[in-house]
Structures are given as structure tokens and as C-alpha cells.
Design an enzyme around this catalytic site. Structure first.
Site, PDB file in Angstrom:
ATOM      1  N   LEU A 238      23.480  56.556  42.044  1.00 37.44           N
ATOM      2  CA  LEU A 238      23.605  55.475  40.949  1.00 37.44           C
ATOM      3  C   LEU A 238      24.926  55.510  40.354  1.00 37.44           C
ATOM      4  O   LEU A 238      25.171  56.341  39.588  1.00 37.44           O
ATOM      5  CB  LEU A 238      22.401  55.579  40.171  1.00 37.44           C
ATOM      6  CG  LEU A 238      20.963  55.409  41.110  1.00 37.44           C
ATOM      7  CD1 LEU A 238      19.894  55.604  40.166  1.00 37.44           C
ATOM      8  CD2 LEU A 238      20.916  54.290  42.061  1.00 37.44           C
TER       9      LEU A 238
ATOM     10  N   HIS B 179      22.350  60.287  40.648  1.00 38.98           N
ATOM     11  CA  HIS B 179      23.482  60.762  40.164  1.00 38.98           C
ATOM     12  C   HIS B 179      23.933  59.734  39.093  1.00 38.98           C
ATOM     13  O   HIS B 179      23.936  58.411  39.473  1.00 38.98           O
ATOM     14  CB  HIS B 179      24.598  60.857  41.215  1.00 38.98           C
ATOM     15  CG  HIS B 179      24.205  62.041  42.393  1.00 38.98           C
ATOM     16  ND1 HIS B 179      24.703  63.152  42.362  1.00 38.98           N
ATOM     17  CD2 HIS B 179      23.472  62.171  43.184  1.00 38.98           C
ATOM     18  CE1 HIS B 179      24.117  63.939  43.266  1.00 38.98           C
ATOM     19  NE2 HIS B 179      23.424  63.136  44.026  1.00 38.98           N
ATOM     20  N   SER B 180      24.617  60.207  38.172  1.00 45.91           N
ATOM     21  CA  SER B 180      25.171  59.156  37.097  1.00 45.91           C
ATOM     22  C   SER B 180      24.452  58.284  36.933  1.00 45.91           C
ATOM     23  O   SER B 180      23.163  58.320  37.038  1.00 45.91           O
ATOM     24  CB  SER B 180      26.501  58.820  37.852  1.00 45.91           C
ATOM     25  OG  SER B 180      27.021  57.785  36.758  1.00 45.91           O
ATOM     26  N   LEU B 181      24.852  57.104  36.172  1.00 45.82           N
ATOM     27  CA  LEU B 181      23.942  55.984  35.889  1.00 45.82           C
ATOM     28  C   LEU B 181      24.300  55.080  34.935  1.00 45.82           C
ATOM     29  O   LEU B 181      24.985  55.795  33.909  1.00 45.82           O
ATOM     30  CB  LEU B 181      22.393  56.436  35.548  1.00 45.82           C
ATOM     31  CG  LEU B 181      21.495  55.303  36.225  1.00 45.82           C
ATOM     32  CD1 LEU B 181      21.965  54.481  37.318  1.00 45.82           C
ATOM     33  CD2 LEU B 181      20.424  56.068  36.727  1.00 45.82           C
TER      34      LEU B 181
END
Length: 220
Positions: A32, A122-124
Site C-alpha cells: 500500500l 507496506h507503507s500507507l
């Protein structure tokens, strides 16, 4: 893992676009992106991960700040990087509709349901992935964050937030799944149905509402 395929997940206002690397039978990893980014965020990272074989022992991605990222193998995985609504190649929401954080969480819920069980996020955008993991822990094996503080919530608010927000998302998706083509009824049957659903209405009041609340079909 350099080659990827384009995916589309249907939503009521169009589609959520995504790109995928690796074998589709591999363990799914939902990637993400961050604020105003898109799925291309992961173009440089995904090819660095070993291809592996489905069923082989998986490794983890240890994420700190992007400049100090240390990689561990995530072998045998199917990486799906989605574009949030209004980002990348995903459909924009209808004009006049705001982009609330819970709407992004709902986007994740829709895609996650389509690719079965998600193994990592992942990430966001600030805290969307932690929110999803908090709301749907049964769908998540691991949460991996890149440059994120996670999701901070006061302990005394936890239970109420969890119950109310999950209910909102589940109710929305349940109603969407039950959507059917509107039934054509005679004026009399339509009035009867309206009165049954609204016991406080009189027949006269119901008839007045139906003048603007019903649409005449070609069959009358």
C-alpha cells in the site's frame, strides 16, 4: 520479479487498479502506497526481492526509514500493489464525494477479500494499514511499515472505535453484495410496500411521497 501484470478490482464507482509480481498461487503480500503516490512506489523495491518458490520458507522485510531499508527475503510470494481510489489508475470517487481515511480502509478490505488472505502491508497513508489490521486481524499474518508511526488510539477508546468502525465497513459491503435490480411494482403495490415499511405513514401521505419517489416504467 521484474515483470508485472495489471489487475482491476471492481467497486461500485468503477475499479481499484493494482499491479502484481510473482506467481498468483504464492502467498499474497498487499503493498500500500503513501499520500498522493501510487502503486509505482514499489517498482524499485519488488525486483530486489528473491523470486523463491511457492511453499518455500518465507522471509520478512524489515522496514525502518526508506533510506536505511534492510531487505530480507519474501520468497514464494505474490506481491499486489494497489492504487487507492483517486490515485494512479484507480477510478476516482464521484464528484462531490470526500476521501475519508475509513474509505481507504474499506478499499483495502475490498481488495484483501479478493486476494484471499493478506500476509503483509507496506507503507500507507499515515495510518490506514494499522487501522485495517486492527479492524480485521483475522485477515493479516504480518504488518510491515515503511516510515510510519503506526495507529495511535487512546486505550479507553479502543473497544468503541473497533466496534463502530468495523460495523460501518461490514454493513456497507453487505448492502453492496445484496444490491439487485429495482423491482417494478404497480402503483397500488408500491404504496402498500411503502406503508408496510413505514407504519407512521397514512395512505394519503404515502401516495404524496410516491409522486416524486417512484419512477414510471415503460410497462406502466
Amino acid at each position: 520479479l521484474g515483470m508485472f501484470s495489471e489487475l482491476k478490482f471492481p467497486v461500485p464507482w468503477g475499479h481499484v487498479a493494482a499491479k502484481a509480481w510473482g506467481p498468483s498461487e504464492g502467498h499474497p503480500v498487499l503493498c500500500l502506497h503513501g499520500w498522493l503516490d501510487n502503486a509505482n512506489t514499489f517498482d524499485k523495491l519488488i525486483p530486489l526481492l528473491p523470486r523463491g518458490r511457492s511453499g518455500s520458507s518465507g522471509w520478512l522485510v524489515l522496514c525502518g526509514r526508506a533510506a536505511h531499508l534492510r531487505l530480507f527475503s519474501l520468497s514464494g510470494c505474490y506481491y499486489v500493489a494497489m492504487d487507492f481510489s483517486g490515485h494512479g489508475l484507480s477510478s476516482h470517487r464521484p464528484a462531490g464525494c470526500a476521501y475519508h481515511f475509513l474509505d481507504y480502509v474499506t478499499d483495502v478490505r475490498r481488495v484483501a477479500a479478493d486476494i484471499t488472505q493478506c500476509s503483509a502491508f507496506h507503507s500507507l497513508i499515515v495510518c490506514i494499514s494499522p487501522q485495517f489490521c486492527f479492524l480485521y486481524p483475522e485477515m493479516v499474518d504480518k504488518l510491515i511499515l515503511l516510515e510510519s508511526l503506526g495507529f495511535l488510539l487512546a486505550p479507553e477508546d479502543t473497544e468503541a472505535w473497533l466496534k463502530s468502525k468495523r460495523k460501518v465497513i461490514d454493513r456497507l459491503l453487505s448492502l453492496e453484495a445484496k444490491q439487485q435490480t429495482p423491482k417494478a411494482r404497480s402503483p397500488e403495490a408500491a404504496l402498500q410496500r411503502l406503508l408496510e415499511a413505514n407504519s407512521h405513514l397514512t395512505a394519503e401521505g404515502g401516495a404524496i411521497l410516491l409522486q416524486r419517489g417512484a419512477t414510471e416504467t415503460s410497462a406502466g
